[in-house]
Structure formats: structure tokens, C-alpha cells
Design a protein around this motif. Structure first.
Motif, PDB file in Angstrom:
ATOM      1  N   ALA A 141       6.154   8.411 -12.919  1.00 47.58           N
ATOM      2  CA  ALA A 141       6.014   7.939 -11.544  1.00 47.58           C
ATOM      3  C   ALA A 141       6.557   6.521 -11.391  1.00 47.58           C
ATOM      4  CB  ALA A 141       4.543   7.991 -11.123  1.00 47.58           C
ATOM      5  N   LEU A 142       6.285   5.646 -12.374  1.00 48.56           N
ATOM      6  CA  LEU A 142       6.828   4.284 -12.335  1.00 48.56           C
ATOM      7  C   LEU A 142       8.353   4.298 -12.425  1.00 48.56           C
ATOM      8  CD1 LEU A 142       4.420   2.156 -14.580  1.00 48.56           C
ATOM      9  CD2 LEU A 142       4.573   2.184 -12.084  1.00 48.56           C
ATOM     10  N   LEU A 143       8.888   5.216 -13.223  1.00 52.69           N
ATOM     11  CA  LEU A 143      10.343   5.338 -13.348  1.00 52.69           C
ATOM     12  C   LEU A 143      10.960   5.703 -11.999  1.00 52.69           C
ATOM     13  CD1 LEU A 143      12.958   5.588 -15.082  1.00 52.69           C
ATOM     14  CD2 LEU A 143      12.343   7.979 -15.433  1.00 52.69           C
ATOM     15  N   ILE A 144      10.336   6.651 -11.319  1.00 52.37           N
ATOM     16  CA  ILE A 144      10.844   7.074 -10.010  1.00 52.37           C
ATOM     17  C   ILE A 144      10.768   5.930  -9.008  1.00 52.37           C
ATOM     18  CG2 ILE A 144      10.392   8.613  -8.051  1.00 52.37           C
ATOM     19  CD1 ILE A 144       9.488  10.715 -10.153  1.00 52.37           C
ATOM     20  N   LEU A 145       9.651   5.195  -9.002  1.00 50.46           N
ATOM     21  CA  LEU A 145       9.500   4.072  -8.085  1.00 50.46           C
ATOM     22  C   LEU A 145      10.407   2.903  -8.453  1.00 50.46           C
ATOM     23  CD1 LEU A 145       5.649   4.142  -7.541  1.00 50.46           C
ATOM     24  CD2 LEU A 145       7.399   4.563  -5.828  1.00 50.46           C
ATOM     25  N   SER A 146      10.869   2.876  -9.709  1.00 46.87           N
ATOM     26  CA  SER A 146      11.837   1.852 -10.112  1.00 46.87           C
ATOM     27  C   SER A 146      13.231   2.201  -9.611  1.00 46.87           C
ATOM     28  CB  SER A 146      11.858   1.732 -11.643  1.00 46.87           C
ATOM     29  OG  SER A 146      10.627   1.240 -12.131  1.00 46.87           O
ATOM     30  N   LEU A 196       0.808  -1.210   0.000  1.00 45.55           N
ATOM     31  CA  LEU A 196       0.000   0.000   0.000  1.00 45.55           C
ATOM     32  C   LEU A 196       0.848   1.271   0.000  1.00 45.55           C
ATOM     33  CD1 LEU A 196      -2.809  -1.065   2.510  1.00 45.55           C
ATOM     34  CD2 LEU A 196      -3.113  -0.532   0.083  1.00 45.55           C
ATOM     35  N   ALA A 197       2.003   1.210   0.672  1.00 45.51           N
ATOM     36  CA  ALA A 197       2.867   2.400   0.731  1.00 45.51           C
ATOM     37  C   ALA A 197       3.360   2.775  -0.663  1.00 45.51           C
ATOM     38  CB  ALA A 197       4.052   2.145   1.662  1.00 45.51           C
ATOM     39  N   GLN A 198       3.739   1.771  -1.440  1.00 45.38           N
ATOM     40  CA  GLN A 198       4.227   2.027  -2.795  1.00 45.38           C
ATOM     41  C   GLN A 198       3.107   2.595  -3.667  1.00 45.38           C
ATOM     42  OE1 GLN A 198       5.515  -1.382  -5.287  1.00 45.38           O
ATOM     43  NE2 GLN A 198       7.540  -0.448  -5.273  1.00 45.38           N
ATOM     44  N   ARG A 199       1.903   2.054  -3.519  1.00 42.59           N
ATOM     45  CA  ARG A 199       0.778   2.578  -4.302  1.00 42.59           C
ATOM     46  C   ARG A 199       0.450   4.016  -3.892  1.00 42.59           C
ATOM     47  NH1 ARG A 199      -5.246   0.042  -4.067  1.00 42.59           N
ATOM     48  NH2 ARG A 199      -5.178   1.060  -2.026  1.00 42.59           N
ATOM     49  N   GLN A 200       0.495   4.302  -2.593  1.00 42.14           N
ATOM     50  CA  GLN A 200       0.173   5.639  -2.129  1.00 42.14           C
ATOM     51  C   GLN A 200       1.187   6.658  -2.642  1.00 42.14           C
ATOM     52  OE1 GLN A 200      -2.557   6.621  -0.636  1.00 42.14           O
ATOM     53  NE2 GLN A 200      -1.895   8.759  -0.642  1.00 42.14           N
ATOM     54  N   LEU A 201       2.477   6.261  -2.671  1.00 45.31           N
ATOM     55  CA  LEU A 201       3.501   7.172  -3.181  1.00 45.31           C
ATOM     56  C   LEU A 201       3.282   7.423  -4.669  1.00 45.31           C
ATOM     57  CD1 LEU A 201       5.954   8.902  -2.832  1.00 45.31           C
ATOM     58  CD2 LEU A 201       7.399   6.855  -2.980  1.00 45.31           C
ATOM     59  N   PHE A 202       2.909   6.385  -5.421  1.00 46.96           N
ATOM     60  CA  PHE A 202       2.583   6.556  -6.840  1.00 46.96           C
ATOM     61  C   PHE A 202       1.469   7.592  -7.004  1.00 46.96           C
ATOM     62  CE2 PHE A 202      -0.175   5.403 -10.434  1.00 46.96           C
ATOM     63  CZ  PHE A 202       0.724   5.382 -11.488  1.00 46.96           C
TER      64      PHE A 202
END
Length: 203
Positions: free
Chosen positions: A85-90, A65-71
Motif C-alpha cells: 500500500a505504501l508503494l502504491i501511495l509512493s 486524511l485522504a491519503q490515510r483513508q486510501l491506505f
């Protein structure tokens, strides 16, 4: 709206998964960190951000959930779309990105392909207050000395995802920990205790 998927990973290609559940294959875009944690042919569970546009429905999957919320926080920033956003989370874990925002470290962000200095600075400024409230305690070193800290943070994030305000979520988790008494409690235990109290949303 689709918020969660559990099923067999039929295809794993680039940053895309096709997850089969109930006889239907869902195409889900994910960060590299998720790609690295799932195997083709195995069962996986993903928290989903469901984006509905005029040209179709798009699913974005996350390991927690934390990863989804940051997205979701990232795509609220002007000029930051789902792809960026996916690039940043990668490139960053939730902890490391939250720490980066607190430190206003634009130099680390511009190392990502496609992220310029102006974009990085705008992103850090816009996220500073929101990340501080939504991810209170995440990315701080004090968690080493606080048993059960991760479970409390995860419970707060789950409540925020359900629509509660961050301050209200923190208060509810604190009350649940006191109600459960001494000891280390899991996220499930805390969440069940919170939901038992039927606290109205938005307090």
C-alpha cells in the motif's frame, strides 16, 4: 490508538521517519511523497494509521486524511499489505489513483515494482465501488469550476475517517454549506458547522 502526531523529525531514512514528541521518538513508515515534504530537524504533522499486531505496534504516517483513508482502503484488499500500500501511495497521488481506479487502468499499476497483472486487476475490481463512494468528486476535472470543492471533499473525508458513512458525510457537508451561506468556506469552517449540528453517526 494513535491517530495524529506532531513533532520534530529526528531521523529521515528510506521510507521511515522518527518523530519526537513529548520526549518520545515514534518510528513511522511513510510513502515517498511524505519523505519529500518533510525535512530532518523540522517540525511535521502526520495523520497516523496505528496497526497493532502480535509482534508489535506499527505506525504509518500520511500528510492528510485522504491519503490515510486510501491506505486503509488498499490494505482491505486481499493480498495487499501495508508495504504494498505504501508503494502504491509512493507512485500515485490520491487524485491520480482514484482516477486510475475509475478508469480501471491496470496498465499504470503494473509499472510499479512487485505489482503483477492479476494483483492490479483484483485491486481495481475490489476498490471500484468503495473508492467511488468514499472519494466522490476526487480525481474529477470539475473541481476547477467549483470554488470550495476541495474543502468540501476534505470535510467529507474527515467525517468518513470519524466513522460516518460516505453518503451521510456528503449530506452533512451540503447542509453545512447552505447554513454558512454564499462564499468559499474552509475545511475548518465546514467541519465546525457539521459538528455543531450533532448529527447521529451512521445516518
Amino acid at each position: 490508538m494513535i491517530g495524529y502526531l506532531r513533532g520534530q523529525v529526528l531521523v529521515k531514512q528510506g521510507n521511515t521517519l522518527i518523530v519526537e514528541t513529548g520526549g518520545v521518538g515514534y518510528e513511522v513508515s511513510v510513502p515517498v511523497s511524505v519523505i519529500e515534504q518533510v525535512s530532518q530537524g523540522s517540525e511535521s504533522a502526520l495523520f497516523i494509521h496505528h496497526n497493532v499486531r502480535e509482534d508489535g505496534h506499527y505506525l504509518f504516517g500520511f500528510i492528510d486524511l485522504a491519503q490515510r483513508q486510501l491506505f486503509r482502503e488498499l490494505i482491505r484488499v486481499s493480498g495487499i499489505g501495508p508495504k504494498m500500500a505504501l508503494l502504491i501511495l509512493s507512485g500515485f497521488s490520491v487524485d491520480s489513483f482514484v482516477r486510475l481506479v475509475r478508469e480501471q487502468n491496470s496498465a499504470a499499476l503494473v509499472k510499479l515494482p512487485g505489482v503483477g497483472k492479476k494483483t492490479a486487476e483484483r485491486l481495481l475490481i475490489e476498490l471500484h465501488d468503495r473508492v467511488g463512494k468514499t472519494f466522490a468528486g476526487v480525481g474529477e476535472d470539475t473541481s476547477v469550476d467549483q470554488p470550495g470543492h476541495d474543502a468540501a471533499v476534505e470535510t467529507e473525508e474527515a467525517l468518513v475517517a470519524l466513522g460516518y458513512k460516505p453518503a451521510a458525510a456528503a449530506k452533512m457537508v451540503d447542509q453545512a454549506r447552505r447554513a454558512l451561506g454564499d462564499g468559499v468556506h474552509s475545511t475548518d469552517q465546514l467541519l465546525r458547522e457539521v459538528l455543531k449540528s450533532h448529527v447521529p453517526r451512521g445516518l
